[in-house]
Write an enzyme that holds these catalytic residues in place. Structure first.
Site, PDB file in Angstrom:
ATOM      1  CE  LYS A  24      -1.575   1.708   4.028  1.00  0.00           C
ATOM      2  NZ  LYS A  24      -1.503   3.147   4.211  1.00  0.00           N
ATOM      3  CG  ASN A  25       2.369   2.547   3.546  1.00  0.00           C
ATOM      4  OD1 ASN A  25       1.267   2.732   3.614  1.00  0.00           O
ATOM      5  ND2 ASN A  25       2.913   2.233   4.984  1.00  0.00           N
ATOM      6  NE  ARG A 100      -0.366  13.329   8.311  1.00  0.00           N
ATOM      7  CZ  ARG A 100       0.932  13.292   7.874  1.00  0.00           C
ATOM      8  NH1 ARG A 100       1.360  12.308   7.184  1.00  0.00           N
ATOM      9  NH2 ARG A 100       1.546  14.345   8.446  1.00  0.00           N
ATOM     10  CB  CYS A 124      -5.563   7.364  10.882  1.00  0.00           C
ATOM     11  SG  CYS A 124      -3.807   6.928  10.754  1.00  0.00           S
ATOM     12  NE  ARG A 129       0.466  10.026  10.282  1.00  0.00           N
ATOM     13  CZ  ARG A 129       0.262   8.679   9.796  1.00  0.00           C
ATOM     14  NH1 ARG A 129      -0.755   8.311   9.845  1.00  0.00           N
ATOM     15  NH2 ARG A 129       1.129   8.399   8.580  1.00  0.00           N
ATOM     16  CB  ILE A 131       3.172  18.203   6.548  1.00  0.00           C
ATOM     17  CG1 ILE A 131       2.444  19.646   6.687  1.00  0.00           C
ATOM     18  CG2 ILE A 131       2.084  17.070   6.261  1.00  0.00           C
ATOM     19  CD1 ILE A 131       1.618  20.023   5.515  1.00  0.00           C
ATOM     20  CG  ASP A 315       2.926   1.033   9.505  1.00  0.00           C
ATOM     21  OD1 ASP A 315       2.505   1.856  10.512  1.00  0.00           O
ATOM     22  OD2 ASP A 315       3.012   1.236   8.435  1.00  0.00           O
ATOM     23  CB  VAL A 337       7.639   5.785  14.692  1.00  0.00           C
ATOM     24  CG1 VAL A 337       7.118   6.605  13.239  1.00  0.00           C
ATOM     25  CG2 VAL A 337       8.955   5.090  14.501  1.00  0.00           C
ATOM     26  NE  ARG A 407      -6.883   4.419   5.567  1.00  0.00           N
ATOM     27  CZ  ARG A 407      -5.933   4.761   6.572  1.00  0.00           C
ATOM     28  NH1 ARG A 407      -6.183   4.696   7.785  1.00  0.00           N
ATOM     29  NH2 ARG A 407      -4.843   5.118   5.937  1.00  0.00           N
TER      30      ARG A 407
HETATM   31  C1  UD1 Z   1       4.348   6.600   6.543  1.00  0.00           C
HETATM   32  C2  UD1 Z   1       3.362   5.465   6.422  1.00  0.00           C
HETATM   33  C3  UD1 Z   1       2.987   4.804   7.609  1.00  0.00           C
HETATM   34  C4  UD1 Z   1       4.065   4.425   8.623  1.00  0.00           C
HETATM   35  C5  UD1 Z   1       5.088   5.552   8.493  1.00  0.00           C
HETATM   36  C6  UD1 Z   1       6.470   5.333   9.722  1.00  0.00           C
HETATM   37  C7  UD1 Z   1       2.362   5.901   4.001  1.00  0.00           C
HETATM   38  C8  UD1 Z   1       1.171   6.305   3.391  1.00  0.00           C
HETATM   39  N1  UD1 Z   1       2.438   5.720   5.670  1.00  0.00           N
HETATM   40  O1  UD1 Z   1       3.552   7.641   7.174  1.00  0.00           O
HETATM   41  O2  UD1 Z   1       2.176   3.799   7.541  1.00  0.00           O
HETATM   42  O3  UD1 Z   1       3.474   4.102   9.807  1.00  0.00           O
HETATM   43  O4  UD1 Z   1       5.522   6.155   7.266  1.00  0.00           O
HETATM   44  O5  UD1 Z   1       7.106   4.164   9.038  1.00  0.00           O
HETATM   45  O6  UD1 Z   1       3.433   5.501   3.662  1.00  0.00           O
HETATM   46  N2  UD1 Z   1       6.713  14.042  11.169  1.00  0.00           N
HETATM   47  C9  UD1 Z   1       6.861  15.160  11.611  1.00  0.00           C
HETATM   48  N3  UD1 Z   1       6.937  16.198  10.716  1.00  0.00           N
HETATM   49  C10 UD1 Z   1       6.816  15.909   9.412  1.00  0.00           C
HETATM   50  C11 UD1 Z   1       6.745  14.521   9.160  1.00  0.00           C
HETATM   51  C12 UD1 Z   1       6.625  13.550  10.034  1.00  0.00           C
HETATM   52  O7  UD1 Z   1       6.786  15.602  12.931  1.00  0.00           O
HETATM   53  O8  UD1 Z   1       6.927  16.844   8.396  1.00  0.00           O
HETATM   54  C13 UD1 Z   1       6.382  12.941  12.424  1.00  0.00           C
HETATM   55  C14 UD1 Z   1       5.273  12.331  12.160  1.00  0.00           C
HETATM   56  O9  UD1 Z   1       4.376  13.015  12.976  1.00  0.00           O
HETATM   57  C15 UD1 Z   1       5.447  11.101  12.968  1.00  0.00           C
HETATM   58  C16 UD1 Z   1       6.999  10.623  12.472  1.00  0.00           C
HETATM   59  O10 UD1 Z   1       7.462  11.947  12.136  1.00  0.00           O
HETATM   60  O11 UD1 Z   1       5.476  11.065  14.185  1.00  0.00           O
HETATM   61  C17 UD1 Z   1       7.158   9.734  11.205  1.00  0.00           C
HETATM   62  O12 UD1 Z   1       6.099  10.034  10.192  1.00  0.00           O
HETATM   63  P1  UD1 Z   1       6.519   9.746   8.637  1.00  0.00           P
HETATM   64  O13 UD1 Z   1       7.604   8.776   8.529  1.00  0.00           O
HETATM   65  O14 UD1 Z   1       6.562  10.980   7.786  1.00  0.00           O
HETATM   66  O15 UD1 Z   1       5.373   8.783   8.304  1.00  0.00           O
HETATM   67  P2  UD1 Z   1       4.230   9.031   7.219  1.00  0.00           P
HETATM   68  O16 UD1 Z   1       5.194   9.209   6.085  1.00  0.00           O
HETATM   69  O17 UD1 Z   1       3.230   9.779   7.669  1.00  0.00           O
END
Ligand code: UD1
Length: 442
Positions: A24-25, A100, A124, A129, A131, A315, A337, A407
């Site tokens: 999926k990811n 997201r 979720c 989370r 950006i 995950d 994480v 999902r």
């Molecule tokens: C992706 C995966 C998700 C997986 C995660 C970590 C997808 C669609 N989802 O999520 O299933 O659990 O990687 O392996 O691929 N963070 C910040 N600022 C940012 C970005 C992230 O603070 O700009 C924090 C997030 O809140 C979180 C951590 O960093 O606590 C990890 O996030 P990230 O690695 O970005 O995960 P996703 O890409 O959202």
């Protein structure tokens, strides 16, 4: 409208082979990357899950044509994404709030149009989370952001230019968005402290097939030599297998004794999970594209810390918490994480598990027999784990809010049935028929 639930009768059975779907990811980001190709991209091994439907809607809303089943062999796991007619760079709140990962169109839209307008994500409920790292990375490439009524407006005044960026944390999403913009930036971009997940490598491979010059994806320093957008062309790419889906079924093997074999997965994606299966007393066998887990002795307690890849994946945290709840002794699971990713514990406690949460640590006192109960999925991994819990629990478990499971897991119920589980999708209370007694006339 009544929503379906999953009803499980605990028969303790899971054994056999299961075919793992595409990741999926990965697939979600490969679809976003197709925006760069400006033509008809073929993506194979795409799972049939609702998140992919949402990403299809996102792309269609931008003007792309997305067709499943369009290949000559009518394979329903083949997606053709034609981005020749993409003419809009706006992604509405209605879609971004559903998923997201829609935010991953930001990088490719900026690469193609020099601008993007994307609703701020919801997503979720597993922590804040943010950006901020996506934005910081793209700003270093020359992008300016403004917030306009809940929308993120991105623009570039003088085009994208390569830069050296060190991420504060190896964020998967931030690495991907930077990667998909940097491929057209002028000069070299270096992403330090980049995410090293196998899905990043899959994305980099597809970008290179389309004409990009990305090196060292999968390591913490990714190097990108920008090329003009006009050199990008369509490609035919096969998505890697889903390591989290595979890990979930293998947890099923560890729970019941198995053996369960997950096929269509590279075992190197699951190194840390395999190590933990062994620490817990399971036997693990692996080949080029399969992993088998079985167990003949009681489960031993374990210590797990979730970390970015190649550390233990967040995950799979809920699934291993379930294993820990069935082990002989006390386990400690630390979530590094995501904040708030222990909601599963409360649902498992409804089934009799003894779990104490302290900040981002959890103490799982294993060995209490699980009892079937009505429970709710709090996110997709927790939902999948609750169904597994039902398989080893005594009596009936009714799992609600299974749209979370849909999902990310293709035909979860069908695949579990294929392994011998007594599990069905039903409308709530469909088994309970009201009886109307008619009183005979006096
Ligand atoms: C992706 C995966 C998700 C997986 C995660 C970590 C997808 C669609 N989802 O999520 O299933 O659990 O990687 O392996 O691929 N963070 C910040 N600022 C940012 C970005 C992230 O603070 O700009 C924090 C997030 O809140 C979180 C951590 O960093 O606590 C990890 O996030 P990230 O690695 O970005 O995960 P996703 O890409 O959202």
């Amino acid at each position: 409208m009544a929503h379906e639930i999953i009803v499980v009768h605990g028969n303790g059975k899971l054994a056999g082979d299961v075919r793992i779907s595409g990741a999926k990811n990965s697939a979600l980001k490969l679809m976003a990357a197709a925006i760069l190709a400006q033509g008809e991209v073929v993506i194979r091994n795409v799972p049939r899950i609702s998140d992919i439907d949402v990403m299809s809607e996102v792309l269609e809303c931008l003007g792309a044509r997305v067709v499943r089943n369009g290949s000559a062999d009518r394979d329903e796991h083949v997606l053709t994404v034609d981005t020749a007619e993409v003419g809009s760079f706006e992604t509405p709140y209605e879609l971004v709030s559903k998923m997201r990962a829609s935010i991953s169109v930001l990088g490719p839209l900026i690469a193609r149009f020099g601008r993007a307008r994307v609703a701020m994500p919801g997503g979720c409920q597993i922590g804040a989370r943010k950006i901020d790292m996506h934005l910081k990375g793209l700003e270093a490439l020359g992008v300016t952001f403004e917030i306009d009524h809940g929308y993120l407006e991105a623009s570039t005044e003088n085009g994208l230019r390569g830069a050296s960026v060190a991420l504060d944390f190896p964020s998967v999403g931030a690495t991907e968005n930077m990667l998909m913009a940097a491929v057209v930036a002028e000069g070299e971009t270096i992403i330090a402290n980049a995410a090293r997940e196998p899905e990043i490598v899959d994305l980099a491979n597809m970008l290179n097939e389309m004409g990009a010059h990305v090196r060292d994806a999968g390591s913490s320093i990714i190097r990108i030599e920008g090329v003009p957008l006009s050199t990008f062309h369509p490609c035919d790419h096969t998505t890697i297998g889903d390591r989290i889906e595979a890990g979930t079924f293998l947890v099923g093997g560890a729970l019941t004794g198995g053996p369960v074999t997950a096929r269509g997965i590279n075992p190197s994606y699951l190194r840390m999970a395999i190590a933990k299966f062994r620490e817990m007393g399971c036997a693990v066998d692996e080949g080029a594209d399969f992993v088998t887990v079985s167990r003949t002795e009681p489960l031993r307690p374990v210590e797990i810390q979730t970390l970015p890849h190649p550390g233990f994946p967040t995950d799979l945290q809920a699934q291993f918490m379930l294993l820990a709840a069935c082990a002989d002794g006390t386990s400690v699971i630390t979530e590094n994480v995501f904040e708030n990713r222990f909601m599963f514990a409360a649902e498992l406690a409804r089934m009799g598990a003894d779990i104490v949460i302290e900040d981002h640590h959890s103490l799982v006192r294993g060995g209490r027999p699980l009892q079937g109960a009505p429970v709710s999925s709090t996110d997709l991994r927790a939902g999948a784990a609750l169904v597994l819990a039902g398989i080893v629990a005594e009596g009936e478990t009714r799992v609600h809010k299974i749209d979370h499971i849909d999902r990310g897991y293709e035909d979860y119920v069908g695949k579990l049935q294929g392994l011998g589980a007594d599990v069905t999708r039903e409308l709530p209370y469909s088994g309970h028929r009201a009886t109307v007694r008619v009183k005979a006339d006096a």
